[in-house]
Design an enzyme around this catalytic site. Sequence first.
Site, PDB file in Angstrom:
ATOM      1  N   HIS A  39      -2.007  -7.507  -1.269  1.00  0.00           N
ATOM      2  CA  HIS A  39      -2.480  -6.451  -2.174  1.00  0.00           C
ATOM      3  C   HIS A  39      -2.325  -5.093  -1.497  1.00  0.00           C
ATOM      4  O   HIS A  39      -1.905  -4.113  -2.102  1.00  0.00           O
ATOM      5  CB  HIS A  39      -3.965  -6.651  -2.502  1.00  0.00           C
ATOM      6  N   HIS A  91      -3.600 -12.675   1.975  1.00  0.00           N
ATOM      7  CA  HIS A  91      -3.701 -12.393   0.544  1.00  0.00           C
ATOM      8  C   HIS A  91      -4.058 -10.923   0.323  1.00  0.00           C
ATOM      9  O   HIS A  91      -3.363 -10.199  -0.393  1.00  0.00           O
ATOM     10  CB  HIS A  91      -4.757 -13.312  -0.084  1.00  0.00           C
ATOM     11  N   GLU A  92      -5.138 -10.486   0.966  1.00  0.00           N
ATOM     12  CA  GLU A  92      -5.575  -9.094   0.768  1.00  0.00           C
ATOM     13  C   GLU A  92      -4.540  -8.115   1.325  1.00  0.00           C
ATOM     14  O   GLU A  92      -4.339  -7.036   0.774  1.00  0.00           O
ATOM     15  CB  GLU A  92      -6.951  -8.866   1.392  1.00  0.00           C
ATOM     16  N   GLU A 109      -1.591  -9.342  -8.253  1.00  0.00           N
ATOM     17  CA  GLU A 109      -1.829 -10.694  -7.730  1.00  0.00           C
ATOM     18  C   GLU A 109      -0.518 -11.356  -7.301  1.00  0.00           C
ATOM     19  O   GLU A 109      -0.502 -12.183  -6.390  1.00  0.00           O
ATOM     20  CB  GLU A 109      -2.560 -11.526  -8.797  1.00  0.00           C
TER      21      GLU A 109
HETATM   22 CO    CO Z   1      -6.122 -11.235  -5.274  1.00  0.00          CO
END
Ligand code: CO
Length: 509
Positions: A277, A273-274, A303
């Site tokens: 980003h 997830h990170e 996101e």
């Molecule tokens: Co996030």
Amino acid sequence: MASTQALYEELLDSWRKAVLLGSVQNQLGWDEQTYLPPGGAAHRADQMSLLAGIVHQQLTTPRLGELISALETADKPPGSNGLLDANLREARRRYDRLTKLPTRLVEELTRVTSLAQQNWVEARKKSNFEMFRPWLEKIVALKREEAAALGGGDGVGNGAPYDALLDDYEPGAKSTDVAKIFASLRAALVPLVRAIAGATKRPDVSILTRYYPKAAQAEFAKAAAAAIGFSFQDGRLDESPHPFCSGMGPGDCRLTTRYDEHHFPGAFFGVLHEAGHGLYEQGLDPKAFGTPVGEAASLGIHESQSRMWENFVGRSQAFWKHFYSQAQTRFSEALGSVPREAFYAAVNDVHPSFIRVEADEVTYNLHIMIRFELEQQLIEGQLKPADVPAAWNEQYTQSLGITPAKDAEGCLQDIHWSGGMLGYFPTYALGNMYAAQLFQTARKAVGDLDAQFAKGDFVPLRTWLKDNVHQLGRQFPPGKLVERITGQPLSHEPLVAHLKAKFEPLYGL
Ligand code: CO
């Protein structure tokens, strides 16, 4: 009179100083969350608030306002294309937001939210809403004042007060549009959640809480982040209590995670997830750094990138066709005798739960819609802060079929309201919908993604995202950006189609 070019350069020069100072703030913030010794906390707070003050000053000088106004009415130099206009639009937006708020209100919000967060930590620990209620009342009153000072939705008194808050996180978004798309999404999700809850086919999730040594988890997560294209030459991965990604500027993007040796998905999917980003931050045009459009388009688009790599890629069959044998080698004790299909089903377990941050792909958006409705009602004065627990529990019962037994697993679970971040939540669900729509378009544009993932090839998807999303920064408002790339305005349908195609077979529906 100065030429348009000279005015523009002065604007960009002044803006760049503010962004550079802001990146110093980010660096200190990252250090605070990772390596700062506890004794340094008070000194760090002084450093941070000094910098925040200087950045604010830099972005609100009357000279900056003059430059923006002069450029808005100036003849644009030939060949300036849309970039000058986009930079002006963003500069105007930021400048207006910052200068419309009275200093007294900004200071009061900073003071109250700092105290409220400390009180919220205690109140959550004790699951005592009454402790937090006075702080929520103060914050809601101040945020209503903020919305009024900003002039409602479009800055000239049209639109809901909530829109002025939403705009801070998702430029140009309107609460009426968000409400409409959320309603359509909810209508499709609720029956799917119910059907899955009633399915007899259930994954064995106990395999995920076996022993997963921390060092092996860290190596595996790093290897996966590198495989999808996160550059460790231009970034790092550290530990922090709350995982985050912080883009400091060109060539320096920091990810964090936390490890639990008896819960595999937390760190692994957290890092994906990170890293999603992080790919966005690393994909921004370095030449645009320091300009108004030199950053990510919005929180929702940000996101969309993290959720795409975490869920659409990381929780797919194809991804594990490539990575599962590595997982079995690294965690032979936990996974040595577990078939890939069983592992895939376990990491895609769906069940209604109380805690948003632990929610699965299907139920997650329902958690967001509940918060969106409640915070709109708070800002519009239809819901009193004192009535939040009852309203919260009623919504959970209706949407997810479960009722929190205590406020710690209900309305006290998230940090956002105590930090004054009303208007933030919708960006999470918008991000999921953006992700689905972009992914659907990517599938058509770059061929058989599943075949590529199964070979461990993530370059085509990453390149497509870089060219179509990352490189553009803030040149287009989020809604326009998605429409430009996909040819359609944002719709709930791609997400619903993705969830049905993935979860109906998994649960034998
Ligand atoms: Co996030």
